[in-house]
Design a protein around this motif. Sequence first.
Motif, PDB file in Angstrom:
ATOM      1  N   TRP A   1      63.571  55.608  38.365  1.00 48.34           N
ATOM      2  CA  TRP A   1      62.331  55.030  38.862  1.00 48.34           C
ATOM      3  C   TRP A   1      62.582  54.092  40.039  1.00 48.34           C
ATOM      4  CZ3 TRP A   1      57.986  57.077  37.339  1.00 48.34           C
ATOM      5  CH2 TRP A   1      57.944  57.733  36.121  1.00 48.34           C
ATOM      6  N   ILE A   2      61.808  54.274  41.074  1.00 42.07           N
ATOM      7  CA  ILE A   2      61.916  53.411  42.242  1.00 42.07           C
ATOM      8  C   ILE A   2      60.607  52.637  42.342  1.00 42.07           C
ATOM      9  CG2 ILE A   2      62.296  53.297  44.730  1.00 42.07           C
ATOM     10  CD1 ILE A   2      63.637  56.019  44.550  1.00 42.07           C
ATOM     11  N   THR A   3      60.581  51.500  41.689  1.00 41.22           N
ATOM     12  CA  THR A   3      59.404  50.642  41.738  1.00 41.22           C
ATOM     13  C   THR A   3      59.798  49.330  42.392  1.00 41.22           C
ATOM     14  OG1 THR A   3      59.839  49.616  39.585  1.00 41.22           O
ATOM     15  CG2 THR A   3      58.499  51.646  39.595  1.00 41.22           C
ATOM     16  N   TYR A   4      58.804  48.618  42.834  1.00 38.81           N
ATOM     17  CA  TYR A   4      59.017  47.306  43.438  1.00 38.81           C
ATOM     18  C   TYR A   4      59.830  46.421  42.494  1.00 38.81           C
ATOM     19  CZ  TYR A   4      57.595  42.685  45.179  1.00 38.81           C
ATOM     20  OH  TYR A   4      57.579  41.400  45.636  1.00 38.81           O
ATOM     21  N   ARG A   5      59.413  46.362  41.239  1.00 45.46           N
ATOM     22  CA  ARG A   5      60.082  45.518  40.247  1.00 45.46           C
ATOM     23  C   ARG A   5      61.523  45.969  40.000  1.00 45.46           C
ATOM     24  NH1 ARG A   5      56.675  44.724  35.211  1.00 45.46           N
ATOM     25  NH2 ARG A   5      55.588  43.427  36.694  1.00 45.46           N
ATOM     26  N   ALA A   6      61.739  47.277  39.893  1.00 46.11           N
ATOM     27  CA  ALA A   6      63.089  47.799  39.637  1.00 46.11           C
ATOM     28  C   ALA A   6      64.017  47.520  40.819  1.00 46.11           C
ATOM     29  CB  ALA A   6      63.036  49.295  39.356  1.00 46.11           C
ATOM     30  N   LEU A   7      63.502  47.640  42.042  1.00 47.11           N
ATOM     31  CA  LEU A   7      64.327  47.384  43.224  1.00 47.11           C
ATOM     32  C   LEU A   7      64.701  45.907  43.318  1.00 47.11           C
ATOM     33  CD1 LEU A   7      62.495  49.739  45.725  1.00 47.11           C
ATOM     34  CD2 LEU A   7      64.863  49.988  44.908  1.00 47.11           C
ATOM     35  N   TRP A   8      63.755  44.994  43.044  1.00 48.12           N
ATOM     36  CA  TRP A   8      64.067  43.563  43.062  1.00 48.12           C
ATOM     37  C   TRP A   8      65.085  43.229  41.987  1.00 48.12           C
ATOM     38  CZ3 TRP A   8      63.861  40.421  46.809  1.00 48.12           C
ATOM     39  CH2 TRP A   8      62.848  40.463  47.743  1.00 48.12           C
ATOM     40  N   ARG A   9      64.914  43.842  40.796  1.00 47.81           N
ATOM     41  CA  ARG A   9      65.834  43.563  39.688  1.00 47.81           C
ATOM     42  C   ARG A   9      67.253  44.006  40.031  1.00 47.81           C
ATOM     43  NH1 ARG A   9      63.787  46.588  35.922  1.00 47.81           N
ATOM     44  NH2 ARG A   9      65.359  48.191  36.106  1.00 47.81           N
ATOM     45  N   VAL A  10      67.408  45.224  40.561  1.00 48.28           N
ATOM     46  CA  VAL A  10      68.754  45.719  40.861  1.00 48.28           C
ATOM     47  C   VAL A  10      69.384  44.915  41.999  1.00 48.28           C
ATOM     48  CG1 VAL A  10      68.226  47.580  42.523  1.00 48.28           C
ATOM     49  CG2 VAL A  10      70.155  47.806  40.953  1.00 48.28           C
ATOM     50  N   ALA A  11      68.598  44.444  42.954  1.00 56.33           N
ATOM     51  CA  ALA A  11      69.135  43.606  44.035  1.00 56.33           C
ATOM     52  C   ALA A  11      69.624  42.273  43.466  1.00 56.33           C
ATOM     53  CB  ALA A  11      68.086  43.378  45.115  1.00 56.33           C
ATOM     54  N   ALA A  12      68.838  41.664  42.594  1.00 52.67           N
ATOM     55  CA  ALA A  12      69.236  40.396  41.969  1.00 52.67           C
ATOM     56  C   ALA A  12      70.494  40.594  41.112  1.00 52.67           C
ATOM     57  CB  ALA A  12      68.103  39.831  41.126  1.00 52.67           C
ATOM     58  N   GLU A  13      70.556  41.712  40.395  1.00 52.25           N
ATOM     59  CA  GLU A  13      71.746  41.998  39.575  1.00 52.25           C
ATOM     60  C   GLU A  13      72.973  42.203  40.453  1.00 52.25           C
ATOM     61  OE1 GLU A  13      70.508  45.383  37.300  1.00 52.25           O
ATOM     62  OE2 GLU A  13      69.260  44.189  35.944  1.00 52.25           O
ATOM     63  N   ALA A  14      72.807  42.850  41.596  1.00 51.08           N
ATOM     64  CA  ALA A  14      73.942  43.073  42.510  1.00 51.08           C
ATOM     65  C   ALA A  14      74.450  41.753  43.069  1.00 51.08           C
ATOM     66  CB  ALA A  14      73.542  44.016  43.637  1.00 51.08           C
ATOM     67  N   VAL A  15      73.545  40.840  43.427  1.00 53.02           N
ATOM     68  CA  VAL A  15      73.939  39.519  43.927  1.00 53.02           C
ATOM     69  C   VAL A  15      74.713  38.777  42.844  1.00 53.02           C
ATOM     70  CG1 VAL A  15      73.077  37.272  44.684  1.00 53.02           C
ATOM     71  CG2 VAL A  15      72.099  39.364  45.651  1.00 53.02           C
ATOM     72  N   ALA A  16      74.214  38.805  41.624  1.00 53.90           N
ATOM     73  CA  ALA A  16      74.896  38.117  40.514  1.00 53.90           C
ATOM     74  C   ALA A  16      76.241  38.763  40.216  1.00 53.90           C
ATOM     75  CB  ALA A  16      74.010  38.143  39.268  1.00 53.90           C
ATOM     76  N   ALA A  17      76.304  40.093  40.224  1.00 55.72           N
ATOM     77  CA  ALA A  17      77.547  40.810  39.918  1.00 55.72           C
ATOM     78  C   ALA A  17      78.627  40.556  40.978  1.00 55.72           C
ATOM     79  CB  ALA A  17      77.292  42.305  39.787  1.00 55.72           C
ATOM     80  N   ALA A  18      78.208  40.372  42.235  1.00 59.25           N
ATOM     81  CA  ALA A  18      79.155  40.156  43.323  1.00 59.25           C
ATOM     82  C   ALA A  18      79.746  38.750  43.299  1.00 59.25           C
ATOM     83  CB  ALA A  18      78.493  40.426  44.670  1.00 59.25           C
ATOM     84  N   GLY A  19      79.099  37.832  42.598  1.00 60.68           N
ATOM     85  CA  GLY A  19      79.634  36.477  42.478  1.00 60.68           C
ATOM     86  C   GLY A  19      79.225  35.564  43.623  1.00 60.68           C
ATOM     87  N   PRO A  20      79.806  34.356  43.655  1.00 59.26           N
ATOM     88  CA  PRO A  20      79.392  33.352  44.627  1.00 59.26           C
ATOM     89  C   PRO A  20      79.856  33.613  46.066  1.00 59.26           C
ATOM     90  CG  PRO A  20      81.167  32.495  43.294  1.00 59.26           C
ATOM     91  CD  PRO A  20      80.816  33.853  42.730  1.00 59.26           C
ATOM     92  N   GLY A  21      80.873  34.410  46.277  1.00 66.56           N
ATOM     93  CA  GLY A  21      81.357  34.643  47.640  1.00 66.56           C
ATOM     94  C   GLY A  21      82.328  33.575  48.090  1.00 66.56           C
ATOM     95  N   SER A  22      82.895  33.773  49.261  1.00 67.88           N
ATOM     96  CA  SER A  22      83.842  32.813  49.831  1.00 67.88           C
ATOM     97  C   SER A  22      83.090  31.629  50.411  1.00 67.88           C
ATOM     98  CB  SER A  22      84.664  33.471  50.938  1.00 67.88           C
ATOM     99  OG  SER A  22      85.397  34.541  50.406  1.00 67.88           O
ATOM    100  N   PRO A  23      83.646  30.432  50.339  1.00 61.32           N
ATOM    101  CA  PRO A  23      82.954  29.247  50.882  1.00 61.32           C
ATOM    102  C   PRO A  23      82.860  29.297  52.389  1.00 61.32           C
ATOM    103  CG  PRO A  23      85.066  28.614  49.864  1.00 61.32           C
ATOM    104  CD  PRO A  23      84.893  30.096  49.698  1.00 61.32           C
TER     105      PRO A  23
END
Length: 172
Positions: free
Chosen positions: A150-172
Amino acid sequence: MVGPLELASGHWGVGDATRPDTHWVEFRPDGLYQREPDSEERLIPWSRIVTGIWITWGKHSWNTNSRGMYTPKGMVAGRDGGWMHMTLRHPYEDYQLRFDQHARPYRAVDALRLEYLLRQLIDEGKPHLLGDPEWVGRAVAYLADGKNSWITYRALWRVAAEAVAAAGPGSP
């Protein structure tokens, strides 16, 4: 790889950076670099980007009404390239960066996931993370692993937020 996003020469970018005479947008620590044949590169500092980035497909940047065409199998149709649209500040202006497509086709879901990741980072005030190749690699690994469901607005926002969290804080 997620849609038109690919690692080339140690930097992530949107568009085909491997062929001569192409346009692409490179993610660097200080901002977006527009690469064009026979032209100086242009820098858009991360701090100038006000709104989330959206992508349109087609030969011309003004194709924003139709966002693009997709095949019945869920692929981006056409081979004319695309545009990354954004609003910049100081001065405020709408701005477009051109990119040429790779020879490989793009799944529509991947292009949309990329777009929502870009929007998420800008909304959270973290676009600079795109300049960290290791961070982008982790986010891309998460996004590329997703199913074409499913490609819904809510699903796309959720997967983007999950990707940001999964990638971690990043380099300073």
